[in-house]
Scaffold this motif. Structure first.
Motif, mmCIF file in Angstrom:
data_model
loop_
_atom_site.group_PDB
_atom_site.id
_atom_site.type_symbol
_atom_site.label_atom_id
_atom_site.label_comp_id
_atom_site.label_asym_id
_atom_site.label_seq_id
_atom_site.Cartn_x
_atom_site.Cartn_y
_atom_site.Cartn_z
ATOM 1 N N LYS A 93 60.990 67.489 18.578
ATOM 2 C CA LYS A 93 62.476 68.077 18.549
ATOM 3 C C LYS A 93 62.375 69.446 17.703
ATOM 4 O O LYS A 93 63.051 70.160 17.815
ATOM 5 C CB LYS A 93 63.469 67.059 17.832
ATOM 6 N N LYS A 94 61.295 69.590 16.853
ATOM 7 C CA LYS A 94 61.204 70.977 16.070
ATOM 8 C C LYS A 94 62.322 70.955 15.069
ATOM 9 O O LYS A 94 62.877 72.179 14.915
ATOM 10 C CB LYS A 94 61.261 72.202 16.831
ATOM 11 N N HIS A 95 62.889 69.994 14.630
ATOM 12 C CA HIS A 95 63.902 70.003 13.460
ATOM 13 C C HIS A 95 63.817 68.784 12.796
ATOM 14 O O HIS A 95 63.480 67.635 13.453
ATOM 15 C CB HIS A 95 65.302 70.441 14.022
ATOM 16 N N PRO A 96 64.396 68.818 11.629
ATOM 17 C CA PRO A 96 64.502 67.415 10.791
ATOM 18 C C PRO A 96 65.307 66.386 11.145
ATOM 19 O O PRO A 96 66.411 66.781 12.073
ATOM 20 C CB PRO A 96 64.932 67.970 9.283
ATOM 21 N N PHE A 97 64.859 65.111 11.001
ATOM 22 C CA PHE A 97 65.780 64.140 11.193
ATOM 23 C C PHE A 97 66.446 63.589 10.165
ATOM 24 O O PHE A 97 65.903 63.159 9.174
ATOM 25 C CB PHE A 97 64.892 62.982 12.090
ATOM 26 N N LEU A 98 67.896 63.386 10.133
ATOM 27 C CA LEU A 98 68.569 62.721 8.938
ATOM 28 C C LEU A 98 69.453 61.540 9.294
ATOM 29 O O LEU A 98 69.586 60.812 8.535
ATOM 30 C CB LEU A 98 69.377 63.949 8.332
ATOM 31 N N GLY A 99 70.228 61.650 10.437
ATOM 32 C CA GLY A 99 70.973 60.634 10.616
ATOM 33 C C GLY A 99 70.786 59.536 11.549
ATOM 34 O O GLY A 99 69.495 59.543 12.039
ATOM 35 N N ARG A 100 71.306 58.495 11.267
ATOM 36 C CA ARG A 100 71.129 57.208 11.994
ATOM 37 C C ARG A 100 70.936 57.148 13.474
ATOM 38 O O ARG A 100 70.163 56.755 14.096
ATOM 39 C CB ARG A 100 72.172 56.090 11.572
ATOM 40 N N LYS A 101 71.918 58.109 14.066
ATOM 41 C CA LYS A 101 72.152 58.034 15.473
ATOM 42 C C LYS A 101 70.816 58.939 15.808
ATOM 43 O O LYS A 101 70.529 58.914 17.164
ATOM 44 C CB LYS A 101 73.287 58.945 15.843
ATOM 45 N N ASP A 102 70.127 60.041 15.134
ATOM 46 C CA ASP A 102 68.997 60.496 15.559
ATOM 47 C C ASP A 102 67.877 59.620 15.977
ATOM 48 O O ASP A 102 67.103 59.839 16.902
ATOM 49 C CB ASP A 102 68.681 61.616 14.416
ATOM 50 N N PHE A 103 67.852 58.708 14.980
ATOM 51 C CA PHE A 103 66.791 57.597 15.276
ATOM 52 C C PHE A 103 66.867 56.608 16.324
ATOM 53 O O PHE A 103 65.969 56.503 17.315
ATOM 54 C CB PHE A 103 66.284 56.997 13.897
ATOM 55 N N LEU A 104 68.161 56.325 16.384
ATOM 56 C CA LEU A 104 68.163 55.474 17.738
ATOM 57 C C LEU A 104 68.472 56.329 19.066
ATOM 58 O O LEU A 104 67.976 55.608 19.916
ATOM 59 C CB LEU A 104 69.770 54.981 17.527
ATOM 60 N N ARG A 105 68.865 57.538 19.063
ATOM 61 C CA ARG A 105 68.476 58.299 20.087
ATOM 62 C C ARG A 105 67.174 58.522 20.504
ATOM 63 O O ARG A 105 66.883 58.554 21.683
ATOM 64 C CB ARG A 105 69.205 59.617 19.945
ATOM 65 N N LEU A 131 63.513 44.631 23.705
ATOM 66 C CA LEU A 131 64.246 43.884 22.733
ATOM 67 C C LEU A 131 64.827 44.451 21.672
ATOM 68 O O LEU A 131 65.800 44.048 21.264
ATOM 69 C CB LEU A 131 63.154 42.754 22.203
ATOM 70 N N GLY A 132 64.344 45.635 21.338
ATOM 71 C CA GLY A 132 65.013 46.521 20.591
ATOM 72 C C GLY A 132 64.941 45.991 19.001
ATOM 73 O O GLY A 132 66.069 46.318 18.219
ATOM 74 N N TYR A 133 63.957 45.405 18.529
ATOM 75 C CA TYR A 133 63.908 44.747 17.210
ATOM 76 C C TYR A 133 63.398 45.843 16.275
ATOM 77 O O TYR A 133 62.930 47.132 16.740
ATOM 78 C CB TYR A 133 63.184 43.567 17.061
ATOM 79 N N PRO A 134 63.290 46.176 15.063
ATOM 80 C CA PRO A 134 63.021 47.057 14.048
ATOM 81 C C PRO A 134 61.549 47.836 13.983
ATOM 82 O O PRO A 134 60.757 46.962 13.754
ATOM 83 C CB PRO A 134 63.500 46.234 12.776
ATOM 84 N N ASP A 135 61.415 48.792 14.442
ATOM 85 C CA ASP A 135 60.189 49.159 14.409
ATOM 86 C C ASP A 135 59.823 49.561 13.096
ATOM 87 O O ASP A 135 60.297 49.762 11.973
ATOM 88 C CB ASP A 135 60.399 50.736 15.154
ATOM 89 N N ARG A 136 58.620 49.062 12.786
ATOM 90 C CA ARG A 136 57.580 49.189 11.511
ATOM 91 C C ARG A 136 58.470 48.013 10.380
ATOM 92 O O ARG A 136 58.426 48.262 9.276
ATOM 93 C CB ARG A 136 57.730 50.390 10.970
ATOM 94 N N ARG A 153 66.817 44.951 6.985
ATOM 95 C CA ARG A 153 67.484 46.085 7.265
ATOM 96 C C ARG A 153 66.500 47.402 7.576
ATOM 97 O O ARG A 153 65.849 47.673 6.664
ATOM 98 C CB ARG A 153 68.248 46.515 6.161
ATOM 99 N N SER A 154 66.481 48.021 8.569
ATOM 100 C CA SER A 154 65.725 49.077 8.864
ATOM 101 C C SER A 154 66.084 50.137 8.216
ATOM 102 O O SER A 154 67.182 50.671 7.923
ATOM 103 C CB SER A 154 66.041 49.366 10.219
ATOM 104 N N ALA A 155 65.040 50.900 7.335
ATOM 105 C CA ALA A 155 65.310 52.004 6.319
ATOM 106 C C ALA A 155 65.884 53.329 7.168
ATOM 107 O O ALA A 155 66.687 53.665 6.525
ATOM 108 C CB ALA A 155 63.765 52.101 5.638
ATOM 109 N N LEU A 156 65.245 53.767 8.288
ATOM 110 C CA LEU A 156 65.602 55.031 8.844
ATOM 111 C C LEU A 156 66.781 54.950 9.685
ATOM 112 O O LEU A 156 67.664 55.689 9.760
ATOM 113 C CB LEU A 156 64.392 55.288 9.397
ATOM 114 N N ALA A 157 66.759 53.857 10.519
ATOM 115 C CA ALA A 157 67.834 53.684 11.531
ATOM 116 C C ALA A 157 69.153 52.933 10.902
ATOM 117 O O ALA A 157 69.981 52.841 11.437
ATOM 118 C CB ALA A 157 67.327 52.900 12.617
ATOM 119 N N ARG A 158 68.905 52.501 9.760
ATOM 120 C CA ARG A 158 70.121 51.763 9.044
ATOM 121 C C ARG A 158 70.670 50.734 9.765
ATOM 122 O O ARG A 158 71.853 50.791 9.857
ATOM 123 C CB ARG A 158 70.775 52.793 8.336
#
Length: 450
Positions: A93-105, A131-136, A153-158
């Motif tokens: 995406k060429k920009h930082p990821f910060l929000g929960r919605k960014d990771f889910l998107r 299935l959508g279970y927590p990556d990593r 609890r997923s750290a990045l997707a929260r």
């Protein structure tokens, strides 16, 4: 002077031949595996279990095409949507990821990439189950999040539950019970004849976890479905495959960590058209290719290989001196034995034991007729703080657990009573310097003689 020049020429020729021979031997060390993958037939129901989107293509893309070609049914199951690959997403995406919605998107982007890639292999969106279970996080779920322990609890997707509306069970908590329930439902309804699953020695922890969940599901469904053939595929270890990049005429060979293993590898030779289709399918994962452009396409070669460790049968007469050839030297090695009412586990390390080195032994016991969720999930740790035993997230009394060490060997003695008197045990171990993992050993299946 003439002799000196001749000597230099000889040396150049010798070293040139040596380098060529070394490369040839490395390429052909596994050129003759113990067998070939059995042919697919039209009555087959093939199930491909992928920890993250893209594993189904790089690990099994050729096998999927071959099955479809003969008229067999094929389903692909994505354990996670791969939403926690932060650096790949930043590059994409060429920009930082910060929000929960960014990771889910991005998790949804990766799922769609898999759906698109499957069209090259002969499948449609209806053949892909997410299935959508927590990556990593799924190995952590397997080891620590059952029963009353609460969801992971997923750290990045929260997230603490499946966040994708299109998943099989949206809103299901991130717990071991949820994953087992989904996989049992799939296997019970679909009744696969062949299952391709990630490998128990893979460096990626979600790959290891999916293999473990499958093992438990198959034990739970024993007698309820016909036993399918299981074919683990391998993806991750340091510096492999070699050489990197698109090399369609080269063989894909197991990495050096398996050079002394007990695995009987099976290979599937691909037709040029199948290699091309697999390459084209890999191009449909741009979110991953931009980050590591040469890695995924390294799997588009003239073959695929599959293989599993044999089950370790722990009899009453089995000696602890019988060493399991799980991974090659200089990797650490696990050995098992039974002595009275105790399980003996010996870990032979690749380095001498010192005060800075921590050792962790994981034991996931299974007992017929008992819910796996209620069975202990034991971790035994030895380090600067001494000996510690945990059941999931809870510390437990030692109750007869002992250990001793000498040189580069450490030996544990664990009463079967602590393990719930199981029929099977899923076992692994790792070493660490403080919080940095040094060596993580393959998971093995132990079968205990009654």
């Amino acid at each position: 002077m003439k002799n000196s020049c001749q000597l230099k020429v000889f040396r150049r020729i010798f070293f040139g031949v040596f380098i060529f021979a070394s490369f040839f031997l490395a390429q052909n060390a596994f050129a003759n595996p113990s067998g070939t993958l059995p042919e697919f037939v039209s009555s087959d129901k093939v199930l491909v279990l992928a920890p993250q989107p893209d594993d189904e293509t790089i690990g099994v893309g050729g096998a999927i095409q071959r099955a479809v070609k003969v008229g067999a049914k094929v389903k692909v199951v994505l354990l996670t949507n791969g939403e926690n690959n932060l650096f790949a997403f930043i590059v994409y995406k060429k920009h930082p990821f910060l929000g929960r919605k960014d990771f889910l998107r991005m998790g949804e982007v990766r799922r769609q990439e898999s759906v698109k890639a499957m069209t090259w292999l002969g499948l449609t969106e209806n053949d892909v189950i997410s299935l959508g279970y927590p990556d990593r996080g799924t190995l952590e779920v397997m080891a620590r999040h059952w029963d009353q322990a609460g969801p992971f609890r997923s750290a990045l997707a929260r997230a603490e539950k499946v966040p994708y509306p299109g998943a099989m069970s949206p809103g299901a908590p991130y717990s071991g019970e949820s994953i087992l329930k989904d996989l049992e439902r799939i296997l019970s309804d679909y009744k696969p004849t062949k299952i391709f699953v990630s490998h128990p020695a893979d460096a990626n922890r979600d790959h290891r976890a999916l293999y473990l969940f499958l093992r438990v599901v198959l034990w739970n469904l024993d007698g309820k479905i016909n036993v399918p053939e299981i074919y683990p595929y391998f993806v991750h270890t340091s510096g492999w495959p070699k050489p990197r990049g698109y090399n369609p005429t080269l063989k894909l060979i197991p990495p050096p960590i398996f050079s002394e293993s007990e695995i009987g590898w099976l290979t599937l030779l691909l037709a040029p058209e199948e290699v091309t289709n697999k390459y084209n399918a890999i191009q449909d994962y741009p979110s991953q290719i931009k980050y590591a452009p040469k890695f995924l396409i390294s799997f588009a070669r003239e073959n695929e290989f599959f293989g599993d460790y044999p089950v370790v049968n722990i009899s009453r007469e089995m000696s602890i001196d019988k060493v399991l050839k799980g991974q090659s030297k200089p990797r650490s090695v696990l050995s098992y034995a039974r002595e009275g009412s105790d399980l003996l586990v010996r870990i032979t390390l690749k380095r001498r034991i010192n005060k800075k080195l921590g050792v962790s032994l994981s034991l996931l016991p299974y007992k017929k007729g008992t819910l796996f969720a209620s069975m202990p999930k034991v971790e035994v740790k030895v380090g600067l703080g001494g000996l510690h035993v945990k059941d999931q997230l809870r510390g437990v009394a030692l109750k007869g657990v002992r250990f001793g060490s000498h040189g580069n060997e450490i030996e544990f003695r664990i009463p079967f009573a602590i393990l719930g008197d199981p029929d099977y045990i899923l076992s692994s171990a790792k070493t660490a310097l403080k919080d940095l993992n040094v060596d993580e050993m393959a998971w093995r299946v132990l079968s205990l003689e009654r």
